[in-house]
Design a protein around this motif. Structure first.
Motif, mmCIF file in Angstrom:
data_model
loop_
_atom_site.group_PDB
_atom_site.id
_atom_site.type_symbol
_atom_site.label_atom_id
_atom_site.label_comp_id
_atom_site.label_asym_id
_atom_site.label_seq_id
_atom_site.Cartn_x
_atom_site.Cartn_y
_atom_site.Cartn_z
ATOM 1 N N LEU A 72 0.829 -1.206 0.000
ATOM 2 C CA LEU A 72 0.000 0.000 0.000
ATOM 3 C C LEU A 72 0.867 1.261 0.000
ATOM 4 O O LEU A 72 0.555 2.247 -0.678
ATOM 5 N N ALA A 73 1.948 1.229 0.765
ATOM 6 C CA ALA A 73 2.825 2.402 0.870
ATOM 7 C C ALA A 73 3.491 2.720 -0.461
ATOM 8 O O ALA A 73 3.608 3.894 -0.839
ATOM 9 N N ARG A 74 3.931 1.708 -1.175
ATOM 10 C CA ARG A 74 4.561 1.952 -2.481
ATOM 11 C C ARG A 74 3.587 2.629 -3.426
ATOM 12 O O ARG A 74 3.937 3.583 -4.131
ATOM 13 N N PHE A 75 2.353 2.130 -3.442
ATOM 14 C CA PHE A 75 1.355 2.710 -4.345
ATOM 15 C C PHE A 75 1.033 4.147 -3.964
ATOM 16 O O PHE A 75 1.038 5.056 -4.806
ATOM 17 N N SER A 76 0.748 4.391 -2.677
ATOM 18 C CA SER A 76 0.341 5.736 -2.258
ATOM 19 C C SER A 76 1.478 6.736 -2.392
ATOM 20 O O SER A 76 1.252 7.896 -2.763
ATOM 21 N N SER A 77 2.713 6.314 -2.117
ATOM 22 C CA SER A 77 3.843 7.245 -2.228
ATOM 23 C C SER A 77 4.117 7.598 -3.689
ATOM 24 O O SER A 77 4.398 8.756 -4.006
ATOM 25 N N ARG A 78 4.034 6.620 -4.571
ATOM 26 C CA ARG A 78 4.223 6.920 -5.995
ATOM 27 C C ARG A 78 3.185 7.917 -6.482
ATOM 28 O O ARG A 78 3.499 8.885 -7.176
ATOM 29 N N LEU A 79 1.928 7.671 -6.119
ATOM 30 C CA LEU A 79 0.847 8.549 -6.558
ATOM 31 C C LEU A 79 1.053 9.964 -6.045
ATOM 32 O O LEU A 79 0.967 10.943 -6.802
ATOM 33 N N ALA A 80 1.350 10.100 -4.761
ATOM 34 C CA ALA A 80 1.467 11.427 -4.160
ATOM 35 C C ALA A 80 2.693 12.172 -4.656
ATOM 36 O O ALA A 80 2.615 13.356 -5.007
ATOM 37 N N LEU A 81 3.840 11.518 -4.703
ATOM 38 C CA LEU A 81 5.076 12.208 -5.055
ATOM 39 C C LEU A 81 5.132 12.548 -6.539
ATOM 40 O O LEU A 81 5.707 13.578 -6.920
ATOM 41 N N ARG A 82 4.543 11.712 -7.373
ATOM 42 C CA ARG A 82 4.505 12.055 -8.799
ATOM 43 C C ARG A 82 3.627 13.270 -9.052
ATOM 44 O O ARG A 82 3.919 14.085 -9.923
ATOM 45 N N ARG A 83 2.543 13.392 -8.289
ATOM 46 C CA ARG A 83 1.704 14.583 -8.426
ATOM 47 C C ARG A 83 2.460 15.849 -8.031
ATOM 48 O O ARG A 83 2.225 16.926 -8.575
ATOM 49 N N LEU A 84 3.362 15.701 -7.079
ATOM 50 C CA LEU A 84 4.171 16.842 -6.644
ATOM 51 C C LEU A 84 5.393 17.057 -7.528
ATOM 52 O O LEU A 84 6.093 18.063 -7.369
ATOM 53 N N HIS A 85 5.656 16.106 -8.423
ATOM 54 C CA HIS A 85 6.861 16.152 -9.271
ATOM 55 C C HIS A 85 8.126 16.205 -8.419
ATOM 56 O O HIS A 85 9.040 16.997 -8.676
ATOM 57 N N VAL A 86 8.140 15.358 -7.386
ATOM 58 C CA VAL A 86 9.280 15.291 -6.480
ATOM 59 C C VAL A 86 9.966 13.939 -6.642
ATOM 60 O O VAL A 86 9.437 12.910 -6.204
ATOM 61 N N PRO A 87 11.148 13.880 -7.269
ATOM 62 C CA PRO A 87 11.891 12.615 -7.301
ATOM 63 C C PRO A 87 12.386 12.283 -5.897
ATOM 64 O O PRO A 87 13.000 13.116 -5.236
ATOM 65 N N ALA A 88 12.097 11.088 -5.441
ATOM 66 C CA ALA A 88 12.414 10.764 -4.043
ATOM 67 C C ALA A 88 12.669 9.276 -3.893
ATOM 68 O O ALA A 88 12.241 8.460 -4.711
ATOM 69 N N VAL A 89 13.353 8.949 -2.815
ATOM 70 C CA VAL A 89 13.535 7.563 -2.398
ATOM 71 C C VAL A 89 12.649 7.337 -1.187
ATOM 72 O O VAL A 89 12.668 8.127 -0.228
ATOM 73 N N VAL A 90 11.852 6.282 -1.246
ATOM 74 C CA VAL A 90 10.980 5.887 -0.147
ATOM 75 C C VAL A 90 11.551 4.598 0.417
ATOM 76 O O VAL A 90 11.623 3.589 -0.278
ATOM 77 N N ARG A 91 11.954 4.618 1.676
ATOM 78 C CA ARG A 91 12.740 3.517 2.245
ATOM 79 C C ARG A 91 12.112 3.017 3.548
ATOM 80 O O ARG A 91 11.889 3.787 4.477
ATOM 81 N N ALA A 92 11.843 1.721 3.566
ATOM 82 C CA ALA A 92 11.370 1.055 4.786
ATOM 83 C C ALA A 92 12.446 0.060 5.188
ATOM 84 O O ALA A 92 12.538 -1.025 4.602
ATOM 85 N N PRO A 93 13.312 0.389 6.134
ATOM 86 C CA PRO A 93 14.439 -0.479 6.478
ATOM 87 C C PRO A 93 13.990 -1.899 6.807
ATOM 88 O O PRO A 93 13.059 -2.121 7.575
ATOM 89 N N GLY A 94 14.678 -2.848 6.182
ATOM 90 C CA GLY A 94 14.373 -4.250 6.398
ATOM 91 C C GLY A 94 13.194 -4.763 5.610
ATOM 92 O O GLY A 94 12.875 -5.958 5.664
ATOM 93 N N VAL A 95 12.519 -3.872 4.884
ATOM 94 C CA VAL A 95 11.322 -4.276 4.125
ATOM 95 C C VAL A 95 11.495 -4.007 2.640
ATOM 96 O O VAL A 95 11.302 -4.886 1.801
ATOM 97 N N GLY A 96 11.851 -2.780 2.276
ATOM 98 C CA GLY A 96 12.006 -2.469 0.866
ATOM 99 C C GLY A 96 12.335 -1.016 0.640
ATOM 100 O O GLY A 96 12.379 -0.199 1.569
ATOM 101 N N GLU A 97 12.572 -0.697 -0.612
ATOM 102 C CA GLU A 97 12.914 0.661 -1.021
ATOM 103 C C GLU A 97 12.424 0.862 -2.442
ATOM 104 O O GLU A 97 12.467 -0.051 -3.264
#
Length: 209
Positions: free
Chosen positions: A133-158
Motif C-alpha cells: 500500500l505504501a509503495r502505491f500511495s507514495s508513488r501517486l502522491a510524489l509524482r503529483r508533486l513532481h518530487v523525485p524521491a527515495v521511499v525507504r522502509a528499512p528491512g522491508v524495501g525501497e
C-alpha cells in the motif's frame, strides 16, 4: 490474499467500544461516534457518495452520516463489525483491496487522536501488506508533486519515485508511510532528508482523505 482488512475492521470495532463515543480522532471535527458513522455509511449507503458526482447533492452524504451518528453508539459499532454481505466496498471480491488501508488508517485515527500514542508492533506479514500500500500511495502522491524521491522502509524495501536524481529521502515503517500519504502527517514518525522548504511542503501538503 491476506485478511488484514477484516482484522483491522475487528480491531477498530474493539477500540471504538473501548474508547467510547466522544473520544478525539485525527479526523478534524470528528469524535469517535462520527468516525464510526462514516464507516457504516460507507459500507451500507452507497448513495451517500453521490455528491462527489452530482454537486447539488453534495450535502446528502453528510446528512446521512449525521443521522447515523445520532443512533445508539453500540449499534453503530456492531454494524462496523458485521458489514453487509454485498456492497460496492464490502463484497468478497473487493473487500481486502478496498478496505485494508481504510481500516488501518481509521484505526490509527482513533489510536493517535489523543496526546500520547506509540506505533503498533505489527507482524511481518501485515508489514509487507502495508508496504504494498505504501509503495502505491507514495508513488501517486510524489509524482503529483513532481518530487523525485527515495521511499525507504528499512528491512522491508525501497522504491525510487520520479525521474532524475532524488531530492528527498523518506524513511520509516510501511504503516507510517500509509498514514503519511493519507494526510496524517502530523501524527506519523517518518524521517525526511530534504531541503527545509521541501520537508515543510511534504509535512503540510494535503494528501489523501
Amino acid at each position: 490474499m491476506s485478511a488484514y482488512a477484516r482484522l483491522e475492521r475487528a480491531r477498530l470495532a474493539d477500540l471504538l467500544l473501548e474508547t467510547g463515543p466522544d473520544a478525539p480522532t485525527m479526523c478534524a471535527g470528528w469524535a469517535t461516534r462520527d468516525l464510526a458513522a462514516h464507516l457504516v455509511v460507507r459500507d451500507r449507503r452507497p448513495d451517500s457518495g453521490l455528491g462527489l458526482l452530482v454537486p447539488p447533492l453534495a450535502g446528502h452524504g453528510e446528512h446521512v452520516r449525521k443521522q447515523k451518528a445520532a443512533e445508539p453508539y453500540e449499534r453503530v459499532v456492531a454494524q462496523i463489525r458485521r458489514p453487509p454481505w454485498w456492497s460496492p466496498v464490502s463484497n468478497p471480491l473487493v473487500h481486502e483491496l478496498a478496505n485494508h488501508a481504510e481500516f488501518f488508517v481509521h484505526h490509527e485515527d482513533v489510536r493517535r487522536g489523543g496526546d500520547t500514542w506509540e506505533p503498533r508492533d505489527l507482524d511481518a506479514d501485515e508489514t509487507r501488506a502495508l508496504w504494498r500500500l505504501a509503495r502505491f500511495s507514495s508513488r501517486l502522491a510524489l509524482r503529483r508533486l513532481h518530487v523525485p524521491a527515495v521511499v525507504r522502509a528499512p528491512g522491508v524495501g525501497e522504491v525510487k519515485v520520479g525521474d532524475g536524481p532524488a531530492v528527498a529521502t523518506l524513511t520509516g515503517h510501511p504503516g507510517e508511510f500509509v498514514l503519511f500519504f493519507f494526510g496524517r502527517q502530523r501524527a506519523t514518525r517518518l524521517e525526511i532528508e530534504a531541503s527545509p522548504e521541501l520537508e515543510q511542503q511534504l509535512r503540510t501538503r494535503r494528501f489523501g482523505t
